[in-house]
Each structure stands twice: as C-alpha cells, then as structure tokens.
Write an enzyme that holds these catalytic residues in place. Structure first.
Site, PDB file in Angstrom:
ATOM      1  N   TYR A  57       0.856  -1.193  -0.235  1.00 51.32           N
ATOM      2  CA  TYR A  57       0.009  -0.062   0.071  1.00 51.32           C
ATOM      3  C   TYR A  57       0.740   1.411  -0.230  1.00 51.32           C
ATOM      4  O   TYR A  57       0.591   2.270  -0.760  1.00 51.32           O
ATOM      5  CB  TYR A  57      -0.837  -0.034   1.312  1.00 51.32           C
ATOM      6  CG  TYR A  57      -1.963   0.931   1.412  1.00 51.32           C
ATOM      7  CD1 TYR A  57      -3.084   0.908   0.741  1.00 51.32           C
ATOM      8  CD2 TYR A  57      -1.792   2.415   2.208  1.00 51.32           C
ATOM      9  CE1 TYR A  57      -3.950   1.944   1.059  1.00 51.32           C
ATOM     10  CE2 TYR A  57      -2.474   2.991   2.346  1.00 51.32           C
ATOM     11  CZ  TYR A  57      -3.730   2.918   1.640  1.00 51.32           C
ATOM     12  OH  TYR A  57      -4.927   3.784   1.890  1.00 51.32           O
ATOM     13  N   LYS A  79       1.027   4.192  -2.938  1.00 52.55           N
ATOM     14  CA  LYS A  79       0.284   5.416  -2.667  1.00 52.55           C
ATOM     15  C   LYS A  79       1.468   6.447  -3.009  1.00 52.55           C
ATOM     16  O   LYS A  79       1.193   7.540  -3.355  1.00 52.55           O
ATOM     17  CB  LYS A  79       0.183   5.561  -1.062  1.00 52.55           C
ATOM     18  CG  LYS A  79      -1.363   4.614  -0.857  1.00 52.55           C
ATOM     19  CD  LYS A  79      -2.372   5.148  -1.833  1.00 52.55           C
ATOM     20  CE  LYS A  79      -3.961   5.112  -1.206  1.00 52.55           C
ATOM     21  NZ  LYS A  79      -4.911   5.416  -2.282  1.00 52.55           N
TER      22      LYS A  79
END
Ligand code: NAD
Length: 247
Positions: free
Chosen positions: A155, A159
């Site tokens: 993640y 991001k």
C-alpha cells in the site's frame, strides 16, 4: 453564493461508500452531476438513490484495474451528462501483512488497484480533458505513501507511486489547461479503517496532533477545492489532510 460546480460533471472511482461517496455528496451539493464507478453494485445502487437518482448521479460497475472498464466509466459520463470536468481516482483496498507473510498476489493486487487504477483513470480522463482544454484530476494517495507503514509495503509503495504519477501527469497536462493533484489523507473514519484492530487504531490516534480521526467530509471539502478554479494555480501538489500527523 452560486453552487461551485454548477453544470460540471465528475467521475469518482470507489464512489459507492466512504471517502468517494462523501466526495460525491459534496460535489452534488455544489451542483455537479456525478458518475460513480465501483465493484460493489449494491452499494452503488444505494449511493445513487441517496444522491438523488439518475438525473444527478449514475452508478457504473467498474474494476479500476481494467482499462476498458475505466474507459467505459468515462464514456458513460460523456454520453449521459455531456462532459468530464473532474476525475477522482479514489478506489482502494488494503491487504496488510508484514513481508514475512504478504503474498505476491497481495502485493500485485494492491499495486494494481491503486497505482494502475489511478493511471487508467488519469490517462482516460486526460484524453477527454485535453480536447476540452480544461479539467481537474484528483488522485487519492495516503500519508502511508509519505512515511511508510509497517505491514503496508504494498500500500505504501502504491500510494507513493500515485504521487509520482500525479506529478508527471501534471507536467504533461499543464499546458493543456488540465490540473492534476493528489490528496494524502491520514486516519479517516471509514469501513477501511474501522476494520483495523482497536490496538492499531489507538496507536494511530496517539500520533495525531489534533487528537482525533478525520471524517470523510473533511477529505471531500479538500477535493472540492482541488476541483474548482479556487485552486487554479495549483498542479502536481499533494495536500496532506491528517490533523497534523506526520508533517
Ligand atoms: P472504503 O473501503 O470505504 O471504500 C473504497 C471503495 O473502493 C469501495 O466502495 C470499494 O468497493 C471500491 N473498490 C475497491 N476496489 C475497487 C476496484 N478494483 N475497482 C473499483 N472500485 C473498487 O475506503 P475509503 O477509506 O473510503 O478509501 C478511499 C480511498 O482513500 C482509498 O484509495 C484509500 O486508500 C484512501 N485512503 C483512505 C484513508 C482512510 O483512513 N480511510 C487514508 C488514506 C487514504
């Protein structure tokens, strides 16, 4: 004051719930018509009804990892509502695990949904906005991409990748009247974060100078700013909306 998005059309991925739905609510309140793309058709139906039905909101089943699904989502906005003024690449998932336990599939899926999904949306929106000579693209990053969180190698990488994508796309599109910016939320109260174990939630809360989690509506108001000419000289930026966490 007149509505700030009167006559504008916005597409929001992951718009059936959480932050995406809060953005849709705020945009509709400001006069926009919205097309929501999401995997969850039941939630999409409920969201469209809540927003006021087919005159102002449409729901399209869409997997953002598929460029043809995303192209179809954007086509729906253009055909049904006549233009695409704002694109919000917001769909997201988590598959948290430390690297000892994370599978290759969990890594690939998170990169695909966030990074490839945002690229699919940015590219398809840019194709329409370039011809129009105007538009705002808003990509949902996360503070996790700035600082890196244990258990989020997938993640955090996705991001952070969205930040690079946003800046590169901003430079490609600036001279065409299209702005591309990102929002990096901190801890926002949604289904995604409410699934966290209490102990993790409390440890995150302890890091927030404001001493509270954010509400989806507090991300929506920043998205509204990025969607309107009030941010007309802002492109390639990442706005951190974190209550002061990790500044
Ligand atoms: P959420 O789980 O409430 O909503 C995410 C939505 O995305 C859901 O409706 C889901 O069905 C949809 N979705 C998932 N995979 C999809 C796919 N492949 N194609 C289309 N739709 C898909 O989560 P949220 O908290 O509202 O998160 C929205 C965005 O904000 C995400 O990108 C998330 O990473 C980001 N974010 C959230 C927080 C937070 O604290 N909640 C913090 C930082 C960033």
């Amino acid at each position: 004051m007149s509505a700030r998005l009167d006559g504008k059309v916005a597409v929001i991925t992951g718009g059936a719930q959480g932050i995406g739905l809060a953005i849709a609510r705020r945009f509709v309140d400001e006069g926009a018509r919205v097309v929501l793309g999401d995997l969850n058709t039941a939630a999409l139906e409920a969201a469209v009804a809540e927003l006021g039905g087919g005159d102002v909101a449409l729901g399209v089943q869409c997997d953002v990892t598929s460029s043809s699904d995303v192209d179809g989502l954007i086509d729906t906005a253009v055909v049904a509502f006549g233009s695409l003024d704002v694109m919000v690449n917001n769909a997201g998932i988590t598959r948290d695990a430390t690297m000892r336990k994370m599978t290759e599939e969990e890594f690939d899926l998170v990169i695909d949904v966030h990074l490839k999904g945002a690229w699919n949306g940015t590219r398809a929106a840019a194709a329409i906005m370039r011809e129009q000579g105007s538009g705002a693209i808003i990509n949902m990053s996360s503070i996790s991409g700035k600082v890196g969180f244990i258990g989020q190698t997938n993640y955090s990488a996705a991001k952070a990748g969205i930040v690079g994508l946003t800046k590169a796309a901003a430079k490609e599109l600036a001279h065409l009247g299209v702005r591309v910016n990102a929002i990096a939320p901190g801890l926002i109260r949604t289904a995604m974060t409410e699934a966290m174990p209490e102990r993790i939630w409390e440890s995150k809360m302890a890091e927030i100078p404001m001493g509270r989690a954010g509400e989806p509506s507090e991300i929506a108001s920043v998205a509204l700013f990025l969607a309107t000419p009030e941010s007309s000289y802002l492109t390639g930026c990442v706005l951190e909306v974190t209550g002061g966490r990790h500044i």
